[in-house]
Enzyme design. Structure first.
Site, PDB file in Angstrom:
ATOM      1  N   SER A 209       0.854  -1.240   0.090  1.00 22.37           N
ATOM      2  CA  SER A 209       0.029   0.080   0.072  1.00 22.37           C
ATOM      3  C   SER A 209       0.716   1.302  -0.151  1.00 22.37           C
ATOM      4  O   SER A 209       1.900   1.324   0.501  1.00 22.37           O
ATOM      5  CB  SER A 209      -0.914  -0.112   1.070  1.00 22.37           C
ATOM      6  N   SER A 210       0.451   2.266  -0.516  1.00 21.47           N
ATOM      7  CA  SER A 210       0.997   3.783  -0.405  1.00 21.47           C
ATOM      8  C   SER A 210      -0.051   4.641  -0.185  1.00 21.47           C
ATOM      9  O   SER A 210      -1.023   4.567  -0.731  1.00 21.47           O
ATOM     10  CB  SER A 210       1.458   4.152  -1.934  1.00 21.47           C
ATOM     11  N   ILE A 263      -0.259 -16.367   5.903  1.00 22.88           N
ATOM     12  CA  ILE A 263      -1.267 -15.269   6.648  1.00 22.88           C
ATOM     13  C   ILE A 263      -0.274 -14.354   7.489  1.00 22.88           C
ATOM     14  O   ILE A 263       0.217 -14.876   8.180  1.00 22.88           O
ATOM     15  CB  ILE A 263      -2.124 -15.948   7.355  1.00 22.88           C
ATOM     16  N   TYR A 443      -2.859   8.566 -11.202  1.00 17.18           N
ATOM     17  CA  TYR A 443      -3.990   7.820 -10.523  1.00 17.18           C
ATOM     18  C   TYR A 443      -5.283   8.489 -11.528  1.00 17.18           C
ATOM     19  O   TYR A 443      -5.198   9.708 -11.462  1.00 17.18           O
ATOM     20  CB  TYR A 443      -4.202   8.261  -9.218  1.00 17.18           C
TER      21      TYR A 443
END
Length: 522
Positions: A209-210, A263, A443
């Site tokens: 993630s960012s 996990i 984006y």
């Protein structure tokens, strides 16, 4: 989160008069809002778990944490992409995991993976369920049944090292929960993606993630100092020091692995003291190219903004950066840039002054603090607006990529053209929100009128845009991850040998192949 929408029902965003006018004028959308399908009206595929399988799983977590009711299963039926939300408007039978398991700790997970490997039950790790690339779809992968492994009970602060600036958090802690736990000790993680309110620490690591403060604090993978991972083959405890030359960094096999190798149960992260001061300023550039050059100069000079982002002309024109005023022309012409600086008062002020001088030298005009504060106030609200747009007959989705600075103009043009040609009359907007010395992330947000089968309509557009990214030499994903949706382009990204490496790791850690079938690895 709602089973068929982005998040908290109390935070839903009805379409404003300005947005309705924009939809009608730009896209010809003026139809009535379609009624929402009540959860009681939904037909759910019956659970395929046998009584014996269920008894074995309940024996580990207890009956109250082994859930097969339709509501629990629907809440784990996928992520929050436009495709996910469109599927949940279907009056036919909805697919869902056969059970939802909520383990209480690592020992539970070890035993659950042993049972599922033995009984050939697929396992989909589930954090906040915010994926927009099909990362938690309950795919069976040839197995008779599939369970969703919800990690919400693993949400504690395990330890904090105030001297070193490190903390270990349970993988199930959400963004707000992590900030609350760290804030009690005077620290912050500083990771604020748009999914922040619901996504989890384990999910941040599993997807690379960012967050929106990435210019100041880096991506989440930059923050990871260590992690614990339960695999069907055993437990991995990775990361001993700030840096090491002890062979390849095995943490990188897990960060970004999307639950196909193991996990994640806890993550040790770099943290920083809660900022004393924040300085804001918004800017206007005459065009996107000028603004992109200015952002490049800032990051290559190293003036140190915590947040720096640039909207193109289309996104600025509809005021998408300030979600409370979308459709209202609060900024006329040009391209909006947002900057913020955190730290001590003196540090924030000095970095602001240096950045401001550089931006002015590259053609920027100050717009003061207000637009930047407006962006911060509404930065987690945009996904709620998509729910209302979909209900009103609009197709709305986002996609992202990254490339070198020299390739930004060609990439932007190629993806914009691919979306426009595929969808016909469409509003295609773009911004830069993550920058590096050598390149940036683009984006895109696209809005069009739904036509025919909107699921197939978006699939065609997404395929065209993804092909354009690969053709232009960009990455297929900068921070949304691969999941099921980007998987067809993975071989183009890493090559045939790269795919074989991933398959070999999968075979070593998950011999039965039960973990998150159909994701990441072609």
């Amino acid at each position: 989160m709602k089973w068929n929408a982005w998040g908290d029902p109390q935070a839903a965003k009805p379409l404003s008069d300005g947005i309705k006018a924009l939809l009608k004028q730009a896209l010809g959308i003026e139809g009535p809002t379609t009624p929402e399908l009540a959860i009681t009206e939904v037909q759910v595929r019956p659970s395929a778990l046998t009584d014996s399988d269920r008894a074995a799983l309940e024996g580990v977590v207890g009956a109250q944490f082994c859930r097969t009711d339709d509501t629990s299963r629907l809440l784990h039926a996928g992520g929050k992409s436009t495709l996910d939300l469109l599927r949940r408007k279907d009056t036919g039978v909805q697919d869902a995991p056969d059970a939802v398991l909520l383990p209480g700790g690592e020992d539970d997970i070890v035993e659950l993976l042993r049972i599922c490997s033995q009984r050939r039950i697929a396992v989909v790790p589930f954090g906040g369920g915010t994926t927009v690339v099909g990362g938690v779809d309950p795919e069976r992968g040839g197995f008779a049944s599939v369970i969703s492994l919800d990690l919400r009970r693993l949400d504690d602060l395990h330890s904090i090292d105030a001297v070193s600036g490190e903390a270990e958090l349970g993988a199930g802690a959400t963004g707000p929960r992590a900030e609350e736990l760290l804030g009690a000790h005077g620290f912050s993680l500083g990771h604020f993606p748009q999914s922040f309110q619901f996504a989890t620490i384990g999910g941040f690591a599993a997807t690379r993630s960012s967050g929106q403060d990435s210019a100041g604090y880096g991506r989440f993978d930059d923050m990871v100092r260590g992690l614990r991972v339960v695999t069907p083959a055993g437990v991995l405890d990775l990361g001993r020091a700030p840096a090491s030359a002890a062979g390849p960094d095995l943490r990188q096999l897990i960060v970004g692995s999307e639950g196909v190798f193991g996990i994640i149960t806890s993550v040790r992260v770099r943290v920083h003291p809660v900022s004393e001061s924040t300085r804001y300023e918004a800017w206007s550039f005459p065009d996107f190219a000028t603004g992109a050059d200015a952002l490049r100069a800032v990051i290559q000079t190293g003036t140190g903004p915590t947040v720096i982002r640039l909207s193109d002309e289309a996104e600025t024109g509809v005021n998408l950066a300030t979600t409370e005023s979308i459709g209202e022309q609060t900024i006329t012409g040009g391209c909006l840039a947002i900057t913020a600086f955190e730290g001590t008062a003196a540090h924030a002020e000095s970095r602001h002054a240096e950045t401001a001088a550089l931006l002015r030298a590259h053609g920027a005009t100050s717009l003061g603090e207000a637009p930047a504060r407006g962006w911060e106030h509404g930065r987690f609200g945009a996904p709620y607006l998509r729910d209302s747009l979909l209900a009103a007959g609009a197709l709305c989705e986002t996609l992202e990529t990254a490339t070198n600075w020299s390739n930004v103009p060609a990439l932007k043009a190629a993806v914009t053209a691919a979306l426009s040609e595929s969808l016909g009359q469409a509003l295609v907007m773009c911004h830069i929100s993550h920058v590096y010395p050598t390149g940036a992330s683009l984006y895109f947000t696209v809005v069009a009128a739904q036509q025919g089968d909107p699921i197939e309509q978006w699939r065609r557009a997404k395929t065209a845009a993804s092909d354009a990214m690969v053709r232009t030499g960009a990455t297929i994903t900068h921070h949304h991850a691969v999941g099921a949706d980007h998987r067809p382009w993975m071989q183009a990204e890493i090559g045939e040998l790269g795919v074989e490496i991933l398959r070999s790791v999968k075979a070593a850690l998950d011999p039965a192949g039960i973990l998150n079938p159909g994701k990441l690895i072609p």
